[in-house]
Design an enzyme around this catalytic site. Structure first.
Site, PDB file in Angstrom:
ATOM      1  N   ALA A   1       0.815  -1.215   0.000  1.00 32.76           N
ATOM      2  CA  ALA A   1       0.000   0.000   0.000  1.00 32.76           C
ATOM      3  C   ALA A   1       0.845   1.260   0.000  1.00 32.76           C
ATOM      4  CB  ALA A   1      -0.939  -0.013   1.207  1.00 32.76           C
TER       5      ALA A   1
ATOM      6  N   LEU B   1       2.828   4.084  -2.736  1.00 36.38           N
ATOM      7  CA  LEU B   1       2.263   4.844  -3.849  1.00 36.38           C
ATOM      8  C   LEU B   1       2.013   3.959  -5.068  1.00 36.38           C
ATOM      9  CD1 LEU B   1       1.318   7.527  -4.981  1.00 36.38           C
ATOM     10  CD2 LEU B   1       3.693   8.024  -5.629  1.00 36.38           C
TER      11      LEU B   1
ATOM     12  N   SER C   1       7.267   5.139   0.397  1.00 33.89           N
ATOM     13  CA  SER C   1       6.636   6.294  -0.249  1.00 33.89           C
ATOM     14  C   SER C   1       6.351   7.403   0.751  1.00 33.89           C
ATOM     15  CB  SER C   1       5.329   5.870  -0.937  1.00 33.89           C
ATOM     16  OG  SER C   1       5.562   4.914  -1.939  1.00 33.89           O
ATOM     17  N   ALA C   2       5.835   7.024   1.920  1.00 33.64           N
ATOM     18  CA  ALA C   2       5.470   8.021   2.922  1.00 33.64           C
ATOM     19  C   ALA C   2       6.693   8.704   3.525  1.00 33.64           C
ATOM     20  CB  ALA C   2       4.629   7.377   4.021  1.00 33.64           C
ATOM     21  N   TRP C   3       7.859   8.074   3.377  1.00 27.41           N
ATOM     22  CA  TRP C   3       9.085   8.630   3.940  1.00 27.41           C
ATOM     23  C   TRP C   3       9.866   9.479   2.947  1.00 27.41           C
ATOM     24  CZ3 TRP C   3      11.940   4.764   7.650  1.00 27.41           C
ATOM     25  CH2 TRP C   3      11.026   4.299   8.608  1.00 27.41           C
TER      26      TRP C   3
ATOM     27  N   GLN D   1      11.325  12.311   0.886  1.00 28.98           N
ATOM     28  CA  GLN D   1      11.407  13.724   1.263  1.00 28.98           C
ATOM     29  C   GLN D   1      11.488  14.653   0.060  1.00 28.98           C
ATOM     30  OE1 GLN D   1      14.633  14.269   4.032  1.00 28.98           O
ATOM     31  NE2 GLN D   1      13.649  13.101   5.650  1.00 28.98           N
TER      32      GLN D   1
ATOM     33  N   GLY E   1      10.715  14.799  -3.288  1.00 30.53           N
ATOM     34  CA  GLY E   1       9.561  15.149  -4.095  1.00 30.53           C
ATOM     35  C   GLY E   1       9.444  14.275  -5.318  1.00 30.53           C
TER      36      GLY E   1
ATOM     37  N   GLU F   1      17.878  19.090  -7.905  1.00 29.00           N
ATOM     38  CA  GLU F   1      18.558  18.031  -7.177  1.00 29.00           C
ATOM     39  C   GLU F   1      19.693  17.486  -8.028  1.00 29.00           C
ATOM     40  OE1 GLU F   1      16.019  15.081  -5.475  1.00 29.00           O
ATOM     41  OE2 GLU F   1      14.896  16.527  -4.273  1.00 29.00           O
TER      42      GLU F   1
ATOM     43  N   HIS G   1      22.007   6.100  -0.104  1.00 28.07           N
ATOM     44  CA  HIS G   1      21.856   7.549   0.006  1.00 28.07           C
ATOM     45  C   HIS G   1      23.058   8.087   0.766  1.00 28.07           C
ATOM     46  CE1 HIS G   1      20.291  11.528   0.680  1.00 28.07           C
ATOM     47  NE2 HIS G   1      19.262  11.245  -0.099  1.00 28.07           N
TER      48      HIS G   1
ATOM     49  N   ARG H   1      24.578  10.360  -6.856  1.00 30.09           N
ATOM     50  CA  ARG H   1      24.536   9.830  -5.488  1.00 30.09           C
ATOM     51  C   ARG H   1      25.613   8.788  -5.211  1.00 30.09           C
ATOM     52  NH1 ARG H   1      18.082   9.062  -4.052  1.00 30.09           N
ATOM     53  NH2 ARG H   1      17.693  11.261  -3.590  1.00 30.09           N
TER      54      ARG H   1
ATOM     55  N   HIS I   1      19.215   2.837   0.521  1.00 27.78           N
ATOM     56  CA  HIS I   1      18.104   3.760   0.301  1.00 27.78           C
ATOM     57  C   HIS I   1      17.109   3.288  -0.752  1.00 27.78           C
ATOM     58  CE1 HIS I   1      16.053   7.585   0.341  1.00 27.78           C
ATOM     59  NE2 HIS I   1      16.306   7.806  -0.935  1.00 27.78           N
TER      60      HIS I   1
ATOM     61  N   ARG J   1      19.686   5.262  -9.699  1.00 29.77           N
ATOM     62  CA  ARG J   1      18.442   6.025  -9.855  1.00 29.77           C
ATOM     63  C   ARG J   1      18.691   7.522  -9.752  1.00 29.77           C
ATOM     64  NH1 ARG J   1      14.859   8.311  -6.213  1.00 29.77           N
ATOM     65  NH2 ARG J   1      15.974   7.402  -4.458  1.00 29.77           N
TER      66      ARG J   1
END
Length: 506
Positions: free
Chosen positions: A15, A17, A45-47, A49, A51, A116, A232, A278, A337, A372
């Protein structure tokens, strides 16, 4: 004996995104969403930062975004898939905004966008500096709960896949509130997230341990590029598990990396300094720390007193660890990450197993390659999650007898041993010696505890990393520092012969 549920529609596992985008897009087909954690919890997804990277500005274009994506991926990005994602990105972001995602806006009502690393344009749509993932997921969650065609069952852990004699996936096995349940469906979409929980230092929810990837591999699915793990560069080093993240956007705003003596060091490693890709930044920080000089993100001049309102998540995490980023440099370390590899899919999320789809971080669409591009993960989840949902909804019901492909549970102590070994031997810098040591540990853990999904996922990463005798993107071999001709890895679990490795990168 397991209780059986017949679901005449699409079954989505996960569940985040990608999973919720798939569920919404599958309308009017019925959708059952299984999630172990409550909605808006336990997903990367909820973490997120930074965008969503998307070409919305007048001086930008999807082809420019696609070109940056290909360049960052170090020779392994599928250009057609990158172009598709970039072209469908603007519509995906506007759909999220229409659902209520409160993206930052300019004075004329347009999307405010930030720069970024490795982007040629400022194209990252964000929310309150570092709140994008949380805010987007809140809006999408409300839409899912309001959708009549979607049913959500929380507290459901994926334990297996149902597969018929032809290899087609017919449903899943799950444990729901302690009960073993067999659920059949027209199609299954795995949106189970990444593998961060396989590493001792990670910025993702620790429960993400490659369960979907491991079970799909046990069922015979083709896996692509599992060796490519993104670390990361700037996890906040305050001893928390998972480690809080100091978003890439801070460096986009002008924050700099310094060592313990306060000296900037990134210009010694790359001409773009703090805005280098990165993988380069992660290895530079790793080298500084290994040399005993330490590494810190200094945002005192770039952000300073504006931290509480511009980057509230980073500010709160720092304060909780005893660091005030307004007046002190932030101690940082590389952390697992994102997984660029995963279950191989086409543009509609179809895997090599009929009836099985995958979307989000557990999938490998080919858009990330070996590294990525920043803020492409939420975009990929939204674009390809929706595409998978639409395609899966077209599957016709095909009742057939099936058997369960399951895995053993890995005890907590064994999991911790695996996590320590993965960070040490399959981390930012790898060698044949370390990877062989890791493979031996996986063999021993499997002999002691059986074949678990986390062990299968770790084995795939380790095996592919051993065979790839070059350095490319997120995969750096200290014993093979140079690049070889570019080639993606596509393997199945049966390609890994014991005790040696018999497959080769294609």
């Amino acid at each position: 004996m397991a209780r059986r549920i017949v679901h005449d529609g699409v079954l989505v596992v996960g569940a985040g995104l990608a999973g919720l985008s798939a569920a919404l897009a599958a309308a009017p087909a019925k959708v059952l969403v299984l999630t172990e954690a409550p909605l808006n919890h336990g997903c990367s997804s909820a973490w997120a930062q930074g965008g969503v990277a998307v070409a919305l500005a007048a001086d930008d274009a999807p082809e420019l975004h696609a070109a940056d994506t290909v360049a960052a991926g170090a020779g392994l990005v599928d250009p057609a898939m990158a172009r598709l994602m970039a072209e469908e990105g603007p519509a995906a972001v506007r759909r999220l905004a229409a659902l209520g995602a409160p993206f930052d806006r300019t004075a004329d009502g347009g999307f405010a966008q930030s720069l970024e690393a490795a982007h040629g344009k400022a194209r990252v749509a964000r929310v309150k500096g570092d709140q994008a993932g949380r805010a987007i997921m809140e809006a999408v969650t409300v839409a899912v709960l309001a959708a009549r065609h979607i049913e959500v069952r929380a507290g459901a852990k994926l334990t297996g896949l149902l597969q018929d004699a032809t290899g087609r996936i017919r449903g899943v096995m799950a444990r729901i509130k302690g009960e073993s349940v067999e659920i059949t469906a027209r199609a299954v979409i795995l949106a189970t997230g990444g593998i961060g929980g396989l590493y001792a230092v990670t910025t993702t929810p620790a429960e993400l341990q490659g369960d979907g990837l491991g079970l799909a591999a046990l069922a015979g699915a083709i896996v692509a590029d599992p060796e490519f793990v993104q670390f990361h560069p700037t996890a906040i080093d305050i001893g928390r598990d998972p480690a809080p993240l100091a978003t890439e956007a801070l460096r986009g705003e002008g924050a700099v990396l310094v060592n313990g003596d306060g000296e900037r060091f990134m210009d010694r490693y790359h001409p773009a300094a703090e805005l280098a890709p990165r993988d380069v930044v992660a290895r530079a920080i790793h080298a500084e720390r290994e040399a005993g000089r330490g590494a810190f993100l200094d945002a005192r001049s770039a952000v300073g007193a504006h931290f509480p309102e511009e980057f509230p998540a980073v500010f709160a995490a720092c304060l909780a660890g005893g660091v005030d980023p307004r007046t002190q440099p932030i101690p940082v370390a590389p952390a697992c990450h994102y997984h660029m590899g995963g279950i191989a899919t086409d543009a509609e999320g179809r895997t090599s197993l009929p009836g099985l789809y995958a979307a989000g971080e557990c999938a490998s669409t080919g858009v990330h390659g070996a590294n990525r591009l920043a803020s492409n993960s939420l975009l990929e989840a939204a674009v390809f999650g929706a595409r998978a949902g639409r395609a899966a909804a077209q599957e016709a019901p095909m009742p057939a007898a099936s058997t369960a492909v399951t895995a053993e549970e890995l005890p907590p102590a064994a999991l911790q041993a695996l996590r320590q070994a993965m960070s040490r031997d399959a981390g930012v810098v790898r060698t044949a010696e370390g990877l062989t040591r890791l493979r031996d540990l996986i063999d021993n853990l499997e002999a002691a505890h059986g074949r678990s999904a986390p062990l299968v996922a770790a084995r795939l990463i380790c095996a592919a990393a051993l065979v790839r005798r070059e350095s490319r993107g997120g995969h750096f071999r200290a014993d093979f520092p140079d690049a070889q001709p570019a080639a993606r890895t596509r393997i199945t679990l049966s390609d890994i012969a014991e005790p040696g490795l018999r497959f080769a990168a294609e």
